[in-house]
Design a protein around this motif. Structure first.
Motif, mmCIF file in Angstrom:
data_model
loop_
_atom_site.group_PDB
_atom_site.id
_atom_site.type_symbol
_atom_site.label_atom_id
_atom_site.label_comp_id
_atom_site.label_asym_id
_atom_site.label_seq_id
_atom_site.Cartn_x
_atom_site.Cartn_y
_atom_site.Cartn_z
ATOM 1 N N ARG A 8 0.792 -1.240 0.000
ATOM 2 C CA ARG A 8 0.000 0.000 0.000
ATOM 3 C C ARG A 8 0.817 1.278 0.000
ATOM 4 O O ARG A 8 1.245 1.779 1.039
ATOM 5 N N ARG A 12 -2.402 8.887 -1.301
ATOM 6 C CA ARG A 12 -3.424 9.809 -0.808
ATOM 7 C C ARG A 12 -3.930 10.790 -1.854
ATOM 8 O O ARG A 12 -4.376 11.888 -1.539
ATOM 9 N N SER A 13 -3.889 10.481 -3.083
ATOM 10 C CA SER A 13 -4.266 11.308 -4.246
ATOM 11 C C SER A 13 -4.677 12.742 -3.899
ATOM 12 O O SER A 13 -4.246 13.304 -2.923
ATOM 13 N N ARG A 14 -5.521 13.336 -4.704
ATOM 14 C CA ARG A 14 -5.883 14.722 -4.460
ATOM 15 C C ARG A 14 -7.095 14.828 -3.559
ATOM 16 O O ARG A 14 -7.897 15.731 -3.661
ATOM 17 N N ILE A 16 -9.280 14.693 0.332
ATOM 18 C CA ILE A 16 -9.278 15.449 1.573
ATOM 19 C C ILE A 16 -8.405 14.715 2.591
ATOM 20 O O ILE A 16 -8.536 13.510 2.727
ATOM 21 N N GLU A 18 -6.991 12.866 5.719
ATOM 22 C CA GLU A 18 -7.689 12.034 6.679
ATOM 23 C C GLU A 18 -8.000 12.786 7.975
ATOM 24 O O GLU A 18 -9.078 12.649 8.549
ATOM 25 N N VAL A 21 -11.053 14.850 7.399
ATOM 26 C CA VAL A 21 -12.261 14.018 7.367
ATOM 27 C C VAL A 21 -12.724 13.695 8.780
ATOM 28 O O VAL A 21 -13.903 13.771 9.091
ATOM 29 N N TYR A 64 -10.269 22.696 1.927
ATOM 30 C CA TYR A 64 -10.167 21.472 1.128
ATOM 31 C C TYR A 64 -11.503 21.131 0.468
ATOM 32 O O TYR A 64 -11.555 20.406 -0.510
ATOM 33 N N GLY A 196 -9.140 -3.059 0.478
ATOM 34 C CA GLY A 196 -10.357 -2.391 0.037
ATOM 35 C C GLY A 196 -11.424 -2.321 1.108
ATOM 36 O O GLY A 196 -12.434 -1.653 0.934
ATOM 37 N N ASP A 198 -12.426 -1.105 4.861
ATOM 38 C CA ASP A 198 -12.010 -0.199 5.923
ATOM 39 C C ASP A 198 -12.418 -0.738 7.278
ATOM 40 O O ASP A 198 -13.536 -1.207 7.453
ATOM 41 N N LEU B 211 -16.478 6.314 8.329
ATOM 42 C CA LEU B 211 -16.630 5.139 7.463
ATOM 43 C C LEU B 211 -17.492 5.474 6.249
ATOM 44 O O LEU B 211 -17.181 5.085 5.124
ATOM 45 N N PHE B 213 -17.862 8.248 4.779
ATOM 46 C CA PHE B 213 -17.078 9.040 3.831
ATOM 47 C C PHE B 213 -16.288 8.135 2.881
ATOM 48 O O PHE B 213 -16.359 8.273 1.660
ATOM 49 N N LYS B 218 -15.597 4.800 -2.336
ATOM 50 C CA LYS B 218 -15.532 3.507 -3.029
ATOM 51 C C LYS B 218 -16.639 3.409 -4.066
ATOM 52 O O LYS B 218 -16.396 3.067 -5.212
ATOM 53 N N GLU B 237 -7.426 -0.882 8.673
ATOM 54 C CA GLU B 237 -7.377 0.464 8.113
ATOM 55 C C GLU B 237 -6.742 0.574 6.738
ATOM 56 O O GLU B 237 -5.634 1.085 6.578
ATOM 57 N N SER B 238 -7.407 0.076 5.758
ATOM 58 C CA SER B 238 -6.814 0.106 4.438
ATOM 59 C C SER B 238 -6.724 1.512 3.862
ATOM 60 O O SER B 238 -5.802 1.847 3.146
ATOM 61 N N THR B 239 -7.685 2.360 4.200
ATOM 62 C CA THR B 239 -7.691 3.710 3.651
ATOM 63 C C THR B 239 -7.424 3.674 2.159
ATOM 64 O O THR B 239 -6.588 4.367 1.609
ATOM 65 N N ASP B 240 -8.131 2.807 1.533
ATOM 66 C CA ASP B 240 -8.029 2.563 0.104
ATOM 67 C C ASP B 240 -8.338 3.832 -0.674
ATOM 68 O O ASP B 240 -9.165 4.619 -0.286
ATOM 69 N N GLN B 241 -7.660 4.038 -1.737
ATOM 70 C CA GLN B 241 -7.933 5.244 -2.485
ATOM 71 C C GLN B 241 -7.599 5.137 -3.950
ATOM 72 O O GLN B 241 -6.454 5.125 -4.340
ATOM 73 N N ASP B 244 -9.095 10.068 -8.076
ATOM 74 C CA ASP B 244 -10.324 10.845 -8.173
ATOM 75 C C ASP B 244 -9.909 12.235 -8.600
ATOM 76 O O ASP B 244 -9.149 12.904 -7.942
ATOM 77 N N HIS B 247 -13.243 17.780 -7.222
ATOM 78 C CA HIS B 247 -14.323 17.908 -6.263
ATOM 79 C C HIS B 247 -15.630 17.838 -7.034
ATOM 80 O O HIS B 247 -15.741 18.383 -8.121
#
Lengths: 253, 253
Positions: A8, A12-14, A16, A18, A21, A64, A196, A198, B211, B213, B218, B237-241, B244, B247
Motif C-alpha cells: 500500500r 493519498r491522491s488529491r 481530503i 484524513e 475528514v 479542502y 479495500g 475499511d 466510514l 465518507f 468507493k 485500516e486500508s484507507t483505500d484510495q 479521483d 471535487h
DNA sequence: CGTTGTGAACGTCTTCACAGCA
DNA sequence: TGCTGTGAAGACGTTCACAACG
C-alpha cells in the motif's frame, strides 16, 4: 498468520486529508446545533470554539472542501451543513447491521446519534438462539445463521461488530464475504481484512489506559514548581506537560 | 461561551510521543496474549503483526521506552509486559467512576476489559432516583447528589461520562471540582475543562460518519479500472484510495 | 473593516535503510 | 547471522501571518 502484504503505497491522491475528514463530523454537529437555533451565519472563530478546535485549522479544513465562506462575514450555516453532509455521504441512507447484541450492542442499537445522521439500523444479529426474535430498540434480533442473507437483502455495506473478542474475526470474515466493506469494531482484537475494506476500531480500555498514562505523569510532578498557572479555561485535551528530566530508571526484572 | 484561552505552547518536553503512547495499549494486549500462551520471546516483526502495525514503527516506539530488546533474538515477553504496564501506570490501581447508567453506562460497567488492566469501577452514579440502590454489574447505583463525596472518599481521579449530551458539561464541572483530572467522555459534546485536566472522547456516530465518507468514495469509483487487485490480506485500516480527479461540482444552494 | 483562504514555516509521525551488537 | 536500535529522509498535520476580497 495471514498471507502476503500489499505494501500500500499510501496514494493519498488529491483527496481530503484524513485528519480533516475526522473533524468534519465535529463541525457538522456544531453547525447542526446552530441551525436548530436558527443562526444564519457563523465566523470561523465562533464555529471553531463550538467544535473545540482552533480557527486556523477549521479554515484550512474547509479550504479542502471549496470556498464556501464570505470574507468579512463568515459561513452560511445551512449551506455548510449541506456541503459537509454531502461530502461525508450523509445525504444518502446507510443501512447498518450490528452483530453481537450484548450490553454494548444493545446500547448501540438504542443510540440516537445514528438515526439522526444518515444511518439506519437495518438488523441486529446475535449468535445466541435465545435472543432470536426478542426486540431490542424495537428491532427483532436475528440469528447469526442468517447473516449473509440479511446483508444481501438489505444491501448493507457497513457493519458494526460488538461481539466478544473471540468471535470478532469470524464475524468479520463473514460480513466481508457477504459484501460489507466498512467495519466498526468494538471488540478488542486486531481484525485482518482484505484490501479495500475499511476497519475503524473503538477500544474502551485503550482510551482509559492513555488517560492513566497522563494521570501518572501528573502525579509524579505534583511537587514541581508548576502551580502558578492562572486557572484559565481551555478547551478539550489539554495534554498538559510539566518538565520531566529522565526516564524512570531502567532496572532489569 | 467560556472564558480566556491559555494558548498552551505544546511543550511536549522530553516525553514519549503521544502517538506512541496511544499504541502502547495495543502492544500490551498483544504481549499479554503471547504471555498467556507462554511464548518467551518475540521479534519486532511478529509482535508488530499481532498488534496490527509495521515493525519499524514498533521498534521506534520501543526505543522511546529504552533498549529492552536483544539483537538477533527479539524481546522478552514478560519483561516487556512489565515495562509497558509500568510506563502506562497500570501497575497501580485506578479507581474509576461511571456517571450516567443508561444502556451505555451499564455496558461499560459490565465491560471486562477494565478490571483486567489496572482499572476498578469504584462507583456508578446516575441522576435518576429510581436507579439508586439498584445493582448494575454487581455495583449499586448511587445518586448524583453524592457525587462529590463519592469522588473524595474513593480518591477517584478518572471519571467516565456516559450521560446524555445535555448533562455532560454539568457533570464534568462537578467531577473536576471534586478532584477528577482525567475524563473519558462518551457524550456527543465538546467539554470545557480547566487547564491540567485531560479529556478523551469517544463518539460512536463520528466513527460511522468517517466510514461513510470512505464508503461513498468507493462507490463513486467502482467502475474505474481497479478490480485487478489480487485479493491479498492486509491488516486494519486500508484507507483505500483510487484516483479521483475533481471535487464534485460546487453549485450554490 | 472584518473575515476568509492560503503560502510558507514549523512540528510531529512514519518509514527507510543500515550500523551495531548478541 | 539475524534482529534491534536509530539517524536521516520524507510525508503529513498544524500554526502563522497576511494578502485578497466582500
Amino acid at each position: 498468520m495471514a498471507t502476503g502484504r500489499t505494501h500500500r503505497p499510501a496514494t493519498r491522491s488529491r483527496g481530503i486529508p484524513e485528519a480533516t475528514v475526522a473533524r468534519l463530523p465535529l463541525y457538522l454537529r456544531a453547525l447542526t446545533a446552530l441551525s436548530e437555533r436558527s443562526v444564519p451565519t457563523v465566523s470561523s472563530e465562533e464555529l471553531a470554539a463550538a467544535a473545540g478546535v482552533n480557527s486556523a485549522k477549521l479554515r484550512k479544513d474547509f479550504s479542502y472542501l471549496g470556498s464556501y465562506g464570505t470574507r468579512g462575514v463568515g459561513y452560511d450555516v445551512e449551506y455548510l451543513v449541506y456541503q459537509i453532509s454531502r461530502e461525508l455521504g450523509l445525504t444518502q441512507d446507510w443501512p447498518v447491521v450490528i452483530v453481537g447484541i450484548g450490553n454494548l450492542g444493545a446500547a448501540l442499537a438504542n443510540y440516537g446519534g445514528f438515526a439522526s445522521r444518515g444511518f439506519r439500523v437495518a438488523a441486529l444479529i446475535d449468535a445466541d438462539p435465545a435472543m432470536a426474535g426478542k426486540p431490542v430498540a424495537g428491532i427483532p434480533v436475528q440469528h447469526t445463521d442468517d447473516l449473509e442473507k440479511i446483508i444481501t437483502d438489505n444491501g448493507v455495506s457497513i457493519g458494526v461488530i460488538a461481539t466478544p473478542a473471540g468471535a470478532a474475526q469470524q464475524v468479520c470474515d463473514r460480513l466481508v464475504a457477504a459484501g460489507v466493506t466498512s467495519i466498526l469494531n468494538f471488540a478488542p482484537t486486531v481484525l485482518s481484512v482484505p484490501d479495500g475494506v475499511d476497519v475503524r476500531k473503538v477500544d474502551l480500555s485503550i482510551e482509559l489506559q492513555i488517560l492513566a498514562f497522563h494521570e501518572q505523569r501528573k502525579a509524579g510532578e505534583e511537587a514541581s514548581g508548576e502551580a502558578a498557572v492562572p486557572a484559565a479555561v481551555t478547551r478539550e485535551e489539554s495534554t498538559d506537560q510539566g518538565p520531566d528530566g529522565e526516564h524512570p530508571a531502567v532496572m532489569p526484572a
